[in-house]
Enzyme design. Structure first.
Site, PDB file in Angstrom:
ATOM      1  N   GLY A 179       0.816  -1.209   0.000  1.00  0.00           N
ATOM      2  CA  GLY A 179       0.000   0.000   0.000  1.00  0.00           C
ATOM      3  C   GLY A 179       0.850   1.260   0.000  1.00  0.00           C
ATOM      4  N   LYS A 180       2.165   1.081   0.227  1.00  0.00           N
ATOM      5  CA  LYS A 180       3.095   2.225   0.231  1.00  0.00           C
ATOM      6  C   LYS A 180       2.588   3.360   1.101  1.00  0.00           C
ATOM      7  CE  LYS A 180       5.029   1.046  -4.317  1.00  0.00           C
ATOM      8  NZ  LYS A 180       4.208  -0.129  -4.626  1.00  0.00           N
ATOM      9  N   ARG A 181       2.028   3.025   2.254  1.00  0.00           N
ATOM     10  CA  ARG A 181       1.512   4.038   3.158  1.00  0.00           C
ATOM     11  C   ARG A 181       2.654   4.840   3.758  1.00  0.00           C
ATOM     12  NH1 ARG A 181      -2.755   2.327   0.672  1.00  0.00           N
ATOM     13  NH2 ARG A 181      -4.553   1.618   1.871  1.00  0.00           N
TER      14      ARG A 181
END
Lengths: 308, 308
Positions: free
Chosen positions: A113-115
């Site tokens: 999710g590359k949060r």
């Protein structure tokens, strides 16, 4: 957030799983409802279901087929959250079901999710993807991921809460360090006043998160698989970090270029492939299942050869 | 992804809405199920509902109360996606309902997810948050956001697809440039070989995305509201960009420090407050509704004074 009792460190779990299964291959799932495997039906969708519900049911069945066909050659799935989120709430349901399916097939689950955020917001993302959240009405379960991808732009306080959440669940993080896209030149490659590129500063930070526990670090890095000499630099900067390596196949990277990634062990070079498996039948013919399994087996063998 | 016919540019919509409503205040919603307004019941939750469903219903009712109490003083809501995602699929449903509630109250919707990815993945996030996704089974609606926050680390090709998705829907993006957290010193503030800090390079990129249409640019920036002299630099680098300004109140920023933000117009300084409104009753007493409304009104007036 209910802490599991003495969760085994992620680095140990990862090393063990790759060794036991004899593969560092990660199945990337980024399903497009318009490009599912031929013959995929929206299993379980009832008459009157919304388009999102139909598409989510079809995506779920597609993922089930891909996982079933390739699991024996893989150690993990990487779920591209965007591809589930675009189907709305039903897509979120499907995401949870596909994660469960992957686990049932013995695979680790990496939530891509590359949060990136700080403080309680980062903790909320970690709860959502790892072990869930305790509400006044009881425990809302999380995705149960084993690892997640994290964006470092905002700095150390946008990384620490994710790692904390991960450790509580025996999980890990993969910090974006040097990605495989052309735009990596814009900021990641910027030369700092100290002479090093930005990505190396990020790499040093990731290396500093290693608490020395486990066979590998639980703070890993996303490193593009498209430039072997850079991969050696990345490995030198992060000696014990597992690398998540996108870019093999469709983006032009080859397994042969990855030897530096495997230096600390097979689990330190997680070769992520999506299109090269899921669309293998478009090149090779045959059923999607057979073509994907054959492509996965070939890639797995190539990895083992390079890992030595 | 069905394109609306000739959507009005976001910069025009934003300038118009702030002028019409006479406020640049943005209500930040980052609900914690354990800290909802006193007396909030999980409206609509049925017996046998899961904890996530109960908590999501309570969060929805809380957000309804906060929006109703403060909408007249605000131009937009900023939805902290993490706080909804941690409740699982029911949280995602609630997110959609709260966005609809905000729209029904005349507010713009800013989806604060700080997404960052490339290519089809970025496009999938944009579809999810803006106008939805066309599947073979019909259109899966998106969140219908007017703007979203975007993380620039991966470079220009991790920003362009978001802006493209935004423009298709008459929406905008806010790129993280110089955030208000202490960790901003780690990478954002790194001095480049050219002598400028990284954030200024990102700011130049954001300025270059301005197509000159609309009263303000549709590519904006997230800028911490905690250092007035830096804000003047940020404004000089991005003359027409709307700024999303977190950090007033709880993080120590003051409205007085923000005058540079308002130079291109009232809509260019979106002052985002969450705790300062939602927890105002803890300081001032009275009902949460009355305390939040009074705090919002006071902040709105302070903004108008500074904006001149």
């Amino acid at each position: 957030m209910s802490a599991p009792v003495a969760a085994q460190p992620f680095g140990d779990r990862l090393a063990e799983a790759t060794a036991r299964r004899g593969t560092p291959l990660v199945l990337g799932l980024d399903p497009d409802p318009a490009r599912l495997w031929p013959g995929t039906e929206p299993v379980g969708a009832v008459p009157g279901a919304t388009p999102g519900e139909h598409a989510a049911a079809a995506v779920q069945e597609h993922c089930r087929r891909v996982i079933t066909a390739t699991a024996e050659h893989c150690v993990a799935v990487k779920l591209q959250l965007a591809c589930f989120e675009r189907l709305g709430p039903p897509g979120w349901e499907t995401l949870h079901r596909v994660a469960a399916l992957a686990r049932a097939n013995g695979l680790l689950v990496i939530a891509d999710g590359k949060r990136g955020d700080i403080d309680v917001t980062a903790a909320a993302y970690a709860a959502s993807l790892f072990d869930g959240h305790d509400t006044p009405w009881g425990h809302a379960p999380g995705l149960g991921a084993d690892a997640i991808t994290v964006n470092p732009y905002m700095g150390s306080d946008a990384i620490a809460p994710f790692l904390e959440g991960a450790r509580r669940a025996g999980g890990g993080i993969f910090v974006l360090v040097r990605t495989s896209n052309p735009g990596a030149a814009d900021f990641e490659e910027q030369q700092l006043a100290t002479g090093e590129p930005l990505w190396r500063r990020v790499a040093s930070h990731v290396a500093g998160l290693d608490d020395g526990k486990g066979a590998l670090a639980d703070a890993g890095a996303v490193c593009g698989a498209t430039a072997p000499e850079r991969l050696a630099d990345l490995r030198a900067a992060m000696p014990r970090a597992p690398f998540l390596l996108p870019g093999v196949g469709a983006q032009g990277g080859t397994v042969e270029a990855l030897s530096a990634a495997f230096e600390p062990g097979l689990g330190a070079g997680l070769v992520t492939v999506s299109r090269a498996l899921v669309r293998a039948h478009e090149q090779s013919g045959g059923t999607p299942e057979a073509a994907a399994a054959a492509a996965a087996d070939e890639l797995r063998r190539a990895c083992l050869q390079v890992a030595g």
